[in-house]
Design a protein around this motif. Structure first.
Motif, PDB file in Angstrom:
ATOM      1  N   VAL A 113       0.832  -1.204   0.000  1.00 35.75           N
ATOM      2  CA  VAL A 113       0.000   0.000   0.000  1.00 35.75           C
ATOM      3  C   VAL A 113       0.862   1.248   0.000  1.00 35.75           C
ATOM      4  N   GLN A 114       1.961   1.242   0.740  1.00 32.81           N
ATOM      5  CA  GLN A 114       2.850   2.401   0.772  1.00 32.81           C
ATOM      6  C   GLN A 114       3.491   2.687  -0.579  1.00 32.81           C
ATOM      7  N   LYS A 115       3.601   1.700  -1.438  1.00 29.96           N
ATOM      8  CA  LYS A 115       4.197   1.909  -2.761  1.00 29.96           C
ATOM      9  C   LYS A 115       3.275   2.698  -3.680  1.00 29.96           C
ATOM     10  N   VAL A 116       1.964   2.461  -3.568  1.00 30.74           N
ATOM     11  CA  VAL A 116       1.047   3.006  -4.576  1.00 30.74           C
ATOM     12  C   VAL A 116       0.073   4.042  -4.027  1.00 30.74           C
ATOM     13  N   ARG A 117       0.088   4.321  -2.739  1.00 32.45           N
ATOM     14  CA  ARG A 117      -0.880   5.281  -2.195  1.00 32.45           C
ATOM     15  C   ARG A 117      -0.588   6.685  -2.689  1.00 32.45           C
ATOM     16  N   ARG A 118      -1.636   7.492  -2.786  1.00 31.75           N
ATOM     17  CA  ARG A 118      -1.506   8.852  -3.302  1.00 31.75           C
ATOM     18  C   ARG A 118      -0.880   9.803  -2.285  1.00 31.75           C
ATOM     19  N   ASP A 119      -1.267   9.656  -1.015  1.00 30.98           N
ATOM     20  CA  ASP A 119      -0.686  10.472   0.047  1.00 30.98           C
ATOM     21  C   ASP A 119      -0.638   9.634   1.318  1.00 30.98           C
ATOM     22  N   GLU A 120      -0.246  10.255   2.407  1.00 27.70           N
ATOM     23  CA  GLU A 120      -0.091   9.527   3.660  1.00 27.70           C
ATOM     24  C   GLU A 120      -1.424   9.070   4.240  1.00 27.70           C
ATOM     25  N   ASP A 122      -4.133   8.262   2.486  1.00 30.67           N
ATOM     26  CA  ASP A 122      -4.929   7.532   1.493  1.00 30.67           C
ATOM     27  C   ASP A 122      -5.141   6.091   1.965  1.00 30.67           C
ATOM     28  N   GLN A 123      -6.401   5.716   2.187  1.00 29.99           N
ATOM     29  CA  GLN A 123      -6.736   4.362   2.628  1.00 29.99           C
ATOM     30  C   GLN A 123      -7.859   3.725   1.820  1.00 29.99           C
ATOM     31  N   VAL A 128      -4.962   1.642  -3.637  1.00 28.39           N
ATOM     32  CA  VAL A 128      -4.819   0.941  -2.362  1.00 28.39           C
ATOM     33  C   VAL A 128      -5.595  -0.373  -2.379  1.00 28.39           C
ATOM     34  N   LYS A 129      -6.800  -0.353  -2.929  1.00 30.92           N
ATOM     35  CA  LYS A 129      -7.602  -1.575  -3.009  1.00 30.92           C
ATOM     36  C   LYS A 129      -6.920  -2.627  -3.882  1.00 30.92           C
ATOM     37  N   VAL A 130      -6.312  -2.198  -4.972  1.00 33.25           N
ATOM     38  CA  VAL A 130      -5.603  -3.132  -5.848  1.00 33.25           C
ATOM     39  C   VAL A 130      -4.397  -3.748  -5.130  1.00 33.25           C
ATOM     40  N   ALA A 131      -3.680  -2.941  -4.336  1.00 33.45           N
ATOM     41  CA  ALA A 131      -2.530  -3.454  -3.596  1.00 33.45           C
ATOM     42  C   ALA A 131      -2.946  -4.497  -2.553  1.00 33.45           C
ATOM     43  N   VAL A 132      -4.039  -4.235  -1.837  1.00 28.23           N
ATOM     44  CA  VAL A 132      -4.524  -5.191  -0.830  1.00 28.23           C
ATOM     45  C   VAL A 132      -4.976  -6.490  -1.487  1.00 28.23           C
ATOM     46  N   LEU A 133      -5.704  -6.368  -2.597  1.00 31.24           N
ATOM     47  CA  LEU A 133      -6.157  -7.569  -3.306  1.00 31.24           C
ATOM     48  C   LEU A 133      -4.987  -8.355  -3.887  1.00 31.24           C
TER      49      LEU A 133
END
Length: 244
Positions: A113-120, A122-123, A128-133
């Motif tokens: 999630v830290q690689k692709v999030r837009r800001d600190e 962003d949840q 973020v959803k793609v990273a979790v999946l």
């Protein structure tokens, strides 16, 4: 009865040993040409025992959790100042060395999630959803390689793959640069959906031919109507001019 059974077993063992020794003598005499010095002996191959082969071990691919260092603290204790200054024994108890699989998977999700999030903060974005999946899908895949008969796990993996595919399709249409960045950082190979294909049955071909014929007849009828309208317009204009 016990003595009789013991004598019977011993006699069977002696008979089998005698038969085996006779086979060995025949085979050795055949190889050496016989005891009489003749060289025309027949080669008698001893019976071959077919033992069960050991199963081949498949190469297990590298896990996504293998890059996590055992000295890292768990997510629950990473932000605790006292855990940073604790002694070695306490740090080992709070580290990933003695952590369960779910704790390691949580940390891996946070890293992706830290690689692709837009800001600190962003949840809930698409990235973020793609990273979790992605972390969940890889975990399901590793489990299936060890337990290939786990149907429920396979179903959950396919559902997660479909959900991620929908999110990536939406992200590709809305923001193509973010789509490319997510696929590059998460090492995702996106395959475009195949074109619509329908098997050409005789009923479908006949129906399609009938539709084409009806379409051609309708276009022909419309062309005739246009031609009649064009012919009627000059005649009406000429009659109005003559009346004037």
């Amino acid at each position: 009865m016990a003595l009789r059974t013991l004598f019977r077993c011993s006699s069977l063992v002696v008979r089998e040993f005698g038969a085996l020794s006779k086979r060995t003598q025949k085979w050795t005499s055949a190889v050496t040409g016989g005891t009489s010095g003749g060289s025309h002996g027949v080669l008698i191959v001893p019976p071959v025992r077919h033992y069960a082969r050991a199963p081949r071990r498949k190469a297990v691919p590298e896990s996504q959790l293998s890059d996590l260092q055992p000295s890292l603290l768990r997510m629950d204790y990473a932000a605790v100042p006292a855990a940073q200054t604790a002694d070695d024994l306490v740090r080992r108890l709070l580290s990933l060395e003695l952590a369960c699989h779910s704790d390691k998977l949580r940390l891996k999700k946070e890293q992706l999630v830290q690689k692709v999030r837009r800001d600190e903060n962003d949840q809930s974005s698409v990235e973020v959803k793609v990273a979790v999946l992605t972390a969940r899908i890889r975990n399901f895949k590793e489990h299936l390689q060890k337990h290939h008969k786990d149907k429920a796990n396979k179903r959950h993996m396919l559902l997660a793959v479909d959900q991620r595919k929908k999110l990536l399709k939406r992200l590709r249409l809305v923001n193509h640069e973010a789509f490319q960045r997510v696929c590059t950082l998460l090492d995702i190979s996106y395959s475009f959906p195949p074109e619509y294909y329908r098997p050409a049955t005789r009923r479908w071909l006949a129906k399609k031919a009938l539709c084409r014929k009806v379409y051609q007849e309708v276009q022909k009828h419309k062309a005739d109507l246009r031609l009649k309208v064009r012919k009627a317009v000059p005649s009406s204009s000429s009659s109005s001019a003559s009346s004037q």
